[in-house]
Design a protein around this motif. Structure first.
Motif, PDB file in Angstrom:
ATOM      1  N   UNK A  19       0.817  -1.210   0.000  1.00  0.00           N
ATOM      2  CA  UNK A  19       0.000   0.000   0.000  1.00  0.00           C
ATOM      3  C   UNK A  19       0.851   1.261   0.000  1.00  0.00           C
ATOM      4  N   UNK A  20       1.973   1.222   0.704  1.00  0.00           N
ATOM      5  CA  UNK A  20       2.867   2.381   0.722  1.00  0.00           C
ATOM      6  C   UNK A  20       3.425   2.661  -0.672  1.00  0.00           C
ATOM      7  N   UNK A  21       3.811   1.612  -1.365  1.00  0.00           N
ATOM      8  CA  UNK A  21       4.317   1.780  -2.731  1.00  0.00           C
ATOM      9  C   UNK A  21       3.222   2.296  -3.650  1.00  0.00           C
ATOM     10  N   UNK A  22       2.021   1.754  -3.512  1.00  0.00           N
ATOM     11  CA  UNK A  22       0.894   2.200  -4.335  1.00  0.00           C
ATOM     12  C   UNK A  22       0.583   3.680  -4.102  1.00  0.00           C
ATOM     13  N   UNK A  23       0.850   4.138  -2.874  1.00  0.00           N
ATOM     14  CA  UNK A  23       0.566   5.529  -2.523  1.00  0.00           C
ATOM     15  C   UNK A  23       1.702   6.476  -2.917  1.00  0.00           C
ATOM     16  N   UNK A  24       2.774   5.921  -3.470  1.00  0.00           N
ATOM     17  CA  UNK A  24       3.883   6.749  -3.931  1.00  0.00           C
ATOM     18  C   UNK A  24       5.005   6.948  -2.935  1.00  0.00           C
ATOM     19  N   UNK A  25       4.961   6.222  -1.811  1.00  0.00           N
ATOM     20  CA  UNK A  25       6.016   6.361  -0.812  1.00  0.00           C
ATOM     21  C   UNK A  25       7.276   5.601  -1.224  1.00  0.00           C
ATOM     22  N   UNK A  26       8.379   5.973  -0.618  1.00  0.00           N
ATOM     23  CA  UNK A  26       9.647   5.266  -0.790  1.00  0.00           C
ATOM     24  C   UNK A  26       9.830   4.372   0.439  1.00  0.00           C
ATOM     25  N   UNK A  27      10.041   3.071   0.224  1.00  0.00           N
ATOM     26  CA  UNK A  27       9.988   2.105   1.314  1.00  0.00           C
ATOM     27  C   UNK A  27      11.294   1.327   1.471  1.00  0.00           C
ATOM     28  N   UNK A  28      11.779   1.262   2.698  1.00  0.00           N
ATOM     29  CA  UNK A  28      12.834   0.328   3.068  1.00  0.00           C
ATOM     30  C   UNK A  28      12.174  -0.783   3.879  1.00  0.00           C
ATOM     31  N   UNK A  29      12.132  -1.981   3.333  1.00  0.00           N
ATOM     32  CA  UNK A  29      11.505  -3.124   4.002  1.00  0.00           C
ATOM     33  C   UNK A  29      12.584  -3.924   4.721  1.00  0.00           C
ATOM     34  N   UNK A  30      12.488  -3.995   6.046  1.00  0.00           N
ATOM     35  CA  UNK A  30      13.480  -4.715   6.848  1.00  0.00           C
ATOM     36  C   UNK A  30      12.984  -6.147   7.058  1.00  0.00           C
ATOM     37  N   UNK A  31      13.798  -7.104   6.630  1.00  0.00           N
ATOM     38  CA  UNK A  31      13.391  -8.510   6.656  1.00  0.00           C
ATOM     39  C   UNK A  31      14.533  -9.382   7.152  1.00  0.00           C
ATOM     40  N   UNK A  32      14.190 -10.597   7.559  1.00  0.00           N
ATOM     41  CA  UNK A  32      15.209 -11.607   7.836  1.00  0.00           C
ATOM     42  C   UNK A  32      15.428 -12.495   6.623  1.00  0.00           C
ATOM     43  N   UNK A  33      14.342 -12.773   5.886  1.00  0.00           N
ATOM     44  CA  UNK A  33      14.407 -13.640   4.710  1.00  0.00           C
ATOM     45  C   UNK A  33      13.739 -12.927   3.532  1.00  0.00           C
ATOM     46  N   UNK A  34      14.508 -12.393   2.595  1.00  0.00           N
ATOM     47  CA  UNK A  34      13.936 -11.647   1.464  1.00  0.00           C
ATOM     48  C   UNK A  34      12.958 -12.474   0.636  1.00  0.00           C
ATOM     49  N   UNK A  35      13.137 -13.783   0.603  1.00  0.00           N
ATOM     50  CA  UNK A  35      12.268 -14.644  -0.203  1.00  0.00           C
ATOM     51  C   UNK A  35      10.830 -14.633   0.294  1.00  0.00           C
ATOM     52  N   UNK A  36      10.640 -14.234   1.558  1.00  0.00           N
ATOM     53  CA  UNK A  36       9.297 -14.240   2.140  1.00  0.00           C
ATOM     54  C   UNK A  36       8.559 -12.919   1.959  1.00  0.00           C
ATOM     55  N   UNK A  37       9.203 -11.934   1.352  1.00  0.00           N
ATOM     56  CA  UNK A  37       8.565 -10.625   1.231  1.00  0.00           C
ATOM     57  C   UNK A  37       7.351 -10.688   0.305  1.00  0.00           C
ATOM     58  N   UNK A  38       7.501 -11.334  -0.824  1.00  0.00           N
ATOM     59  CA  UNK A  38       6.368 -11.512  -1.724  1.00  0.00           C
ATOM     60  C   UNK A  38       5.865 -10.244  -2.376  1.00  0.00           C
ATOM     61  N   UNK A  39       6.702  -9.222  -2.477  1.00  0.00           N
ATOM     62  CA  UNK A  39       6.342  -7.975  -3.145  1.00  0.00           C
ATOM     63  C   UNK A  39       7.283  -7.796  -4.341  1.00  0.00           C
TER      64      UNK A  39
END
Length: 216
Positions: A19-39
């Motif tokens: 939703x943040x990306x759809x709204x035009x925001x710039x996002x840093x997604x903090x994850x342990x496993x990038x494969x699970x992000x699903x975006x």
């Protein structure tokens, strides 16, 4: 807005990123496993791998230059919360790292059972359902209580969002809100609407310093 999202691979966190990306925001997604992000990859999405969310020094670079932080962190089960608390220890480090990085706005997901009892919910809900729920998930709620205390004691402009039972349904955008309380009769809400609430509160200064109950 430039955002850092913690808990980005969970059901709520993934929706926050989308939703943040759809709204035009710039996002840093903090994850342990990038494969699970699903975006899908996006020119306004940065994925940062952090194995230890209590490592404050590792968090500061991910917050530098950001305008706000969203936390969708929480234990997946009562057993996990009992063995390895997630939200409380992480948010202690996050709010300290925010202070060092100069980031002043935070929204974080918690849970409705941490809010006050609503008389409108009726006797069965207040005397039976809620006590049983609090007992079954006592370690999850204890972890979230530590998280809320860390947030409330910080110097951030914070908002805590407290939803009831989470559903895997599309965003409605028509959920109800209650400031510093729970929504009367509120039983459930889509994860997508929780994400909407987390993002919406960032732009609403009237929610700073408050816990917001939400439900459909």
């Amino acid at each position: 807005m430039k955002l850092t999202v913690f808990g980005a691979t969970g059901g709520v966190g993934r929706e926050v990123v989308r939703q943040a990306l759809d709204a035009g925001h710039e996002v840093t997604a903090v994850v342990r496993d990038p494969a699970r992000l699903g975006v899908p990859a996006h020119d306004r999405l940065r994925v940062a791998v952090v194995r230890d969310l209590t490592d404050e020094d590792a968090l500061v670079p991910l917050l530098a230059g950001r305008e706000a932080v969203v936390s969708a962190l929480g234990a997946a089960s009562n057993k996990q919360a009992r063995l390895t608390p997630v939200a409380g220890p992480a948010l202690r480090a996050v709010v300290s790292a925010m202070d060092r990085a100069g980031v002043t706005r935070l929204s974080a997901v918690s849970a409705a059972p941490l809010g006050p009892v609503t008389p409108a919910d009726g006797v069965i809900a207040r005397k039976v359902v809620l006590p049983v729920l609090r007992r079954l998930l006592r370690d999850v709620y204890a972890d979230l209580a530590v998280m809320e205390a860390a947030i409330a004691g910080s110097r951030t402009g914070w908002t805590v969002v407290r939803p009831p039972r989470l559903l895997n349904r599309p965003r409605t955008g028509t959920y109800r809100r209650a400031v510093d309380g729970n929504v009367p009769g509120g039983r459930s809400i889509p994860r997508a609407d929780v994400a909407d609430a987390l993002l919406t509160t960032l732009g609403d200064p009237s929610t700073a310093g408050h816990a917001i109950g939400i439900a459909t």
